[in-house]
Design an enzyme around this catalytic site. Sequence first.
Site, PDB file in Angstrom:
ATOM      1  N   LYS A 279      28.991 113.486 145.921  1.00  0.00           N
ATOM      2  CA  LYS A 279      28.193 114.609 146.440  1.00  0.00           C
ATOM      3  C   LYS A 279      29.130 115.811 146.565  1.00  0.00           C
ATOM      4  O   LYS A 279      29.279 116.435 147.620  1.00  0.00           O
ATOM      5  CB  LYS A 279      27.583 114.184 147.798  1.00  0.00           C
TER       6      LYS A 279
ATOM      7  N   ASP B 129      22.494 112.221 144.828  1.00  0.00           N
ATOM      8  CA  ASP B 129      21.032 112.210 145.000  1.00  0.00           C
ATOM      9  C   ASP B 129      20.329 112.122 143.650  1.00  0.00           C
ATOM     10  O   ASP B 129      19.364 111.364 143.480  1.00  0.00           O
ATOM     11  CB  ASP B 129      20.536 113.396 145.848  1.00  0.00           C
TER      12      ASP B 129
ATOM     13  N   ASP C  99      27.743 101.966 149.541  1.00  0.00           N
ATOM     14  CA  ASP C  99      26.953 101.115 150.446  1.00  0.00           C
ATOM     15  C   ASP C  99      25.465 101.337 150.186  1.00  0.00           C
ATOM     16  O   ASP C  99      24.695 100.383 149.996  1.00  0.00           O
ATOM     17  CB  ASP C  99      27.323 101.488 151.895  1.00  0.00           C
TER      18      ASP C  99
ATOM     19  N   TYR D 174      34.234 105.503 156.587  1.00  0.00           N
ATOM     20  CA  TYR D 174      34.450 104.119 157.040  1.00  0.00           C
ATOM     21  C   TYR D 174      35.831 103.918 157.651  1.00  0.00           C
ATOM     22  O   TYR D 174      36.108 102.850 158.185  1.00  0.00           O
ATOM     23  CB  TYR D 174      34.273 103.142 155.868  1.00  0.00           C
TER      24      TYR D 174
HETATM   25  O1  AKG Z   1      29.964  95.733 158.130  1.00  0.00           O
HETATM   26  C1  AKG Z   1      28.781  96.018 158.262  1.00  0.00           C
HETATM   27  O2  AKG Z   1      28.152  95.766 159.283  1.00  0.00           O
HETATM   28  C2  AKG Z   1      28.044  96.650 157.146  1.00  0.00           C
HETATM   29  C3  AKG Z   1      28.717  96.510 155.820  1.00  0.00           C
HETATM   30  C4  AKG Z   1      27.807  96.808 154.715  1.00  0.00           C
HETATM   31  O3  AKG Z   1      26.709  97.311 154.858  1.00  0.00           O
HETATM   32  C5  AKG Z   1      28.209  96.455 153.360  1.00  0.00           C
HETATM   33  O4  AKG Z   1      29.273  95.896 153.166  1.00  0.00           O
HETATM   34  O5  AKG Z   1      27.444  96.719 152.431  1.00  0.00           O
HETATM   35 MG    MG Z   2      25.654  97.581 153.010  1.00  0.00          MG
END
Ligand code: AKG
Ligand code: MG
Length: 408
Positions: free
Chosen positions: A222, A273, A297, A150
């Site tokens: 992972k 997983d 996420d 990210y």
């Molecule tokens: O910023 C985004 O478009 C996705 C962020 C996201 O999926 C989240 O914060 O869970």
């Molecule tokens: Mg998300």
Amino acid sequence: MSEQKITIENGVLRVPDNPIIPFIEGDGTGVDIWPAAKLVLDAAVEKAFGGSKKIAWKEVLAGEKSFNASGEWLPEETLNAFREYLVGIKGPLTTPVGGGIRSLNVALRQELDLYACVRPVRWFEGTPSPVKEPWKTDMVIFRENTEDIYAGIEFQQGTADCDKFGKLLEEQFPARYKKVRFPNSAGYGIKPVSQEGTSRLVKSAIDYAFEQKKPSVTLVHKGNIMKFTEGAFRDWGYEVAREDYGATDFEGGPWQIIEKDGHQVIIKDVIADAFLQQILLRPSEYSVVATLNLNGDYISDALAAIVGGIGIAPGANINYISGHAIFEATHGTAPKYAGQDKVNPGSVILSGAMMLEHLGWQKAADLIYEGLGKAIASKRVTYDFERLMEGATLLKCSEFGEEIVSNM
Ligand SMILES: O=C(O)CCC(=O)C(=O)O
Ligand SMILES: [Mg+2]
Ligand SMILES: NC(=O)C1=CN([C@@H]2O[C@H](COP(=O)(O)OP(=O)(O)OC[C@H]3O[C@@H](n4cnc5c(N)ncnc54)[C@H](OP(=O)(O)O)[C@@H]3O)[C@@H](O)[C@H]2O)C=CC1
């Protein structure tokens, strides 16, 4: 009552009775959800404190609303408001796939260094669920929020930068370059994971486990494949438990145990997983979960599905050191439903309840949990629950907000 800023002194938030709280309405369904959430939050505060406390909302712009007004997606003024007022809340913001702007949600987290994304996952009685025993899922995810892929260090295939990066790999790291299966048509992404970033995240998870008397913190990674990023996350996680909390080996290690003030927390780890199947098969073995950004996420949406879906999955982005925090739902803008007064406002409402708890206004937060719980139990719900419940009454987004208030 005069409007005042929230401040922080020696690590403790000072919350006035009329705190200024910046909010972003959000793109897509933000126009539906935000008014319902504001109604509930204001009503809860009013009812809990009889008018002696009140939030002074301050709208700040980001996303499409901001772009249409000023040509800027994330104005400096908005960032400054979150910096200055410390605590804020937001609706979802759009991120295009492939090209276009990078995520504004991620940018906000990075700009304010909101390193812990805290997403509690609990089941409200009566909520429709795809599993037989949804009450066994009671977890809080601590997702590292500033590192991992990210960070946005990517090289787009076919660009001069990508060629340059490929050349650097080829010249400086030939053995690794040889592992690139199709070097002439590859794009690249870089995944930075640091000991500092890991330690502060894992510490916030351990502190939370002691505060809330939770039995364990599980490091989800992972690390068998990505040894020096995900594997290092695991090793540094155990290290911080040993060095900062005096943890000792549990049943011969690598699991650790920390004992403090008559409470024990086990620090354990699991490969991502395997974890994703175990949350369906043996959810009661997991409590607090600490993980990297991308895993977090995926895991947050997967766990949300078990307890009713992302329509009621709340979250917070927090820097426990500076005091900055932005509360936000787990879900996105759900554009196909935008402006229809249809979707579940529960995620932003529960994120708001987390914000009230963060401010020390527990009484108001409890009223929200009570109101939401009763609305679900009486089967007066939005489309996402109604379609899975027998004998339910379908409510609009705004009506569900009103239903929560009438059940407080
Ligand atoms: O910023 C985004 O478009 C996705 C962020 C996201 O999926 C989240 O914060 O869970
Ligand atoms: Mg998300
Ligand atoms: N923090 C943020 O601001 C986030 C922003 N995004 C952004 O949002 C945009 C759309 O992303 P997308 O992948 O479609 O994910 P969304 O979370 O927006 O929507 C996916 C599905 O989740 C369900 N859903 C979402 N919100 C609600 C709600 N309030 N009530 C009930 N159900 C809901 C809907 O399911 P169903 O179709 O079954 O009814 C919807 O189709 C993208 O631009 C993405 O980048 C995504 C995640 C987080």
